[in-house]
Write a protein that holds these residues in place. Structure first.
Motif, PDB file in Angstrom:
ATOM      1  N   LEU A   8       2.383 -44.996 -22.820  1.00 28.96           N
ATOM      2  CA  LEU A   8       2.465 -43.830 -22.740  1.00 28.96           C
ATOM      3  C   LEU A   8       3.354 -43.270 -22.086  1.00 28.96           C
ATOM      4  N   ILE A   9       4.215 -43.313 -23.190  1.00 28.95           N
ATOM      5  CA  ILE A   9       5.949 -42.941 -22.784  1.00 28.95           C
ATOM      6  C   ILE A   9       6.719 -41.268 -22.512  1.00 28.95           C
ATOM      7  N   VAL A  19      -9.455 -48.301 -16.776  1.00 32.69           N
ATOM      8  CA  VAL A  19      -8.525 -49.058 -18.001  1.00 32.69           C
ATOM      9  C   VAL A  19      -7.214 -48.895 -17.267  1.00 32.69           C
ATOM     10  N   GLU A  20      -7.255 -49.331 -16.029  1.00 28.85           N
ATOM     11  CA  GLU A  20      -5.680 -48.855 -15.813  1.00 28.85           C
ATOM     12  C   GLU A  20      -4.820 -50.175 -15.994  1.00 28.85           C
ATOM     13  N   SER A  21      -5.793 -51.455 -15.628  1.00 26.00           N
ATOM     14  CA  SER A  21      -4.400 -52.346 -16.644  1.00 26.00           C
ATOM     15  C   SER A  21      -3.994 -52.618 -17.644  1.00 26.00           C
ATOM     16  N   ARG A  22      -5.030 -51.040 -18.352  1.00 26.72           N
ATOM     17  CA  ARG A  22      -4.692 -51.475 -20.210  1.00 26.72           C
ATOM     18  C   ARG A  22      -3.782 -50.366 -20.789  1.00 26.72           C
ATOM     19  N   VAL A  23      -3.285 -49.489 -19.033  1.00 28.22           N
ATOM     20  CA  VAL A  23      -2.457 -48.533 -19.670  1.00 28.22           C
ATOM     21  C   VAL A  23      -1.061 -48.588 -19.183  1.00 28.22           C
ATOM     22  N   THR A  24      -0.070 -48.002 -19.875  1.00 31.32           N
ATOM     23  CA  THR A  24       1.131 -48.875 -19.598  1.00 31.32           C
ATOM     24  C   THR A  24       2.041 -47.583 -19.236  1.00 31.32           C
ATOM     25  N   ASP A  72      -1.405 -32.662 -23.566  1.00 32.13           N
ATOM     26  CA  ASP A  72      -2.689 -33.949 -22.302  1.00 32.13           C
ATOM     27  C   ASP A  72      -3.648 -34.795 -22.821  1.00 32.13           C
ATOM     28  N   GLN A  73      -2.681 -35.793 -22.468  1.00 29.29           N
ATOM     29  CA  GLN A  73      -3.416 -37.335 -23.200  1.00 29.29           C
ATOM     30  C   GLN A  73      -4.177 -37.368 -22.351  1.00 29.29           C
ATOM     31  N   TYR A 123      -2.528 -38.742 -15.408  1.00 32.48           N
ATOM     32  CA  TYR A 123      -2.923 -39.425 -15.953  1.00 32.48           C
ATOM     33  C   TYR A 123      -3.538 -41.006 -15.026  1.00 32.48           C
ATOM     34  N   VAL A 124      -2.396 -40.627 -14.018  1.00 31.64           N
ATOM     35  CA  VAL A 124      -2.620 -42.252 -13.647  1.00 31.64           C
ATOM     36  C   VAL A 124      -4.315 -42.531 -12.297  1.00 31.64           C
TER      37      VAL A 124
END
Length: 381
Positions: A236-237, A255-260, A219-220, A246-247
């Motif tokens: 996150l792969i 922080v959604e703009s910094r999570v891919t 769980d991240q 997560y989204v």
């Protein structure tokens, strides 16, 4: 001619789709001339597409049917029938439940040696506690096999029990089967992983990478929340039932703009996706060590990982990792240490790379080859 029979954990088609096909995985040291993989599926992949798992041997794939509550004994009969036609010298099963039971039952019937590799925690209680309600159906299935005595049959009849990490071995070593236990970690071939020597420059934004299935056991969300307190980016792969959570966590934390998010990456492409990042971070609830941690170490990345729930230090990476409480605050403090002291990226990354050769695929393959040769020699003698 030496023949090896394996009852696999799942469909080879799924492993191929995930890019998880590894060289000589079922033919360590190229011992065998033929490798026969029995899968509990209605159909499976063309062997030519996954030939690499058999090394020099000719690969055969035998789907015998998908397990259902009413056909478990019929599948057992089919497995023994197929094994009788193959005439294996050694049989391997994956896990101490259905695959392991069929493997050891067939081995006892045919009077050939067998071993069972164990890839998860053998404690049903701990697995349920780790994975939560989503594990309910699997728990009932495994409790059913326990009630039938099939799990115990595996421990009694396998010639060797081979956990893939120490956490599972510790429980087995408390039983009367302790002398059968030999830990052999999953294989990380270092010739596939060049040390990328990651380096963080002063003032540069920290870039974090995480690889793994997105479910309760890994769980991240604490790691995502940690970004709200530091200037960092996170890749996150993977996929899984927690993806939507997560989204929403990234959105709620601002922080959604910094999570891919990246759905999947083939093993062969891991080095290219890691390039440009500075460290690997993971919050892992399940005991043991996961392959992405070992792969990140092989690429020379520092590891930030949570303290194990059941005590001790994290396996393999513990001596060289930054081990933190599995909370947003714990990860925040760890990330700040790297940002405030950029040299730690290269220093701890170098420690990762220096540690991983002790667990290299070459060494693990040699250990598994020796185990199989011992089984062949013991039975022939």
């Amino acid at each position: 001619m030496l023949r090896y029979a394996v009852i696999a954990d799942g469909s080879l088609r799924i492993a191929h789709a995930k890019g998880e096909v590894k060289k000589r995985y079922w033919n360590p040291g190229d011992i065998f001339d033929e490798v026969h993989v029995i899968t509990l599926a209605d159909d499976d992949i063309d062997p030519d597409l996954v030939q690499t798992v058999a090394g020099r041997a000719q690969l055969f794939v035998h789907p015998v049917g998908r397990p259902q509550p009413g056909n478990l004994w019929e599948l057992r009969r089919r497995v023994v029938e197929v094994m009788s036609q193959i005439g294996p010298n050694v049989i391997r099963g994956h896990g101490p439940f259905l695959q392991g039971y069929y493997a050891t039952y067939a081995a006892r019937t045919l009077q050939v040696p067998s071993f069972v590799s164990i890839h998860d925690d053998v404690s049903i209680y701990r697995r349920f506690w780790t994975y939560g309600e989503g594990y309910g159906k699997i728990t009932l299935y495994q409790l059913g096999l326990k009630a039938l005595g099939w799990e115990q049959f595996v421990y009694e009849n396998a010639d060797r029990l081979v956990p893939k990490y120490q956490a599972a071995a510790r429980l087995l070593r408390k039983t009367r089967h302790r002398d059968k236990v030999q830990v052999i970690y999953n294989q990380i071939f270092l010739d596939h992983f060049t040390d990328q020597k990651p380096n963080l420059l002063p003032g540069e934004r920290l870039k974090i990478i995480n690889v793994g299935r997105q479910f309760d056991g890994k769980d991240q969300r604490p790691l995502i929340r940690a970004l709200s307190n530091v200037d960092a980016e996170l890749t996150l792969i993977g996929q899984g039932p927690l993806r939507e959570s997560y989204v929403s966590t990234a959105r709620e934390s601002g922080v959604e703009s910094r999570v891919t998010f990246v759905d999947r990456v083939d093993n062969a492409d891991l080095p290219s996706i890691f390039a440009g990042h500075h460290l690997f971070a993971i919050n892992i609830i399940q005991p043991g060590v996961c392959m992405p941690v070992m792969e990140a170490m092989a690429l020379g990345y520092p590891i930030v990982i949570n303290e194990p729930r059941w005590g001790g230090e994290p396996e393999v990476c513990g001596p060289c990792a930054d081990v933190v409480p599995g909370t947003a605050h714990g990860f925040t403090e760890a990330l700040k240490r790297f940002i405030d002291n950029p040299h730690r990226v290269s220093e701890i990354g170098a420690r990762s790379r220096a540690t991983i050769p002790s667990f290299s695929g070459e060494k693990m393959e040699a250990q598994e080859k020796d185990l199989i040769m011992d089984l062949l020699g013991a039975r022939s003698g």
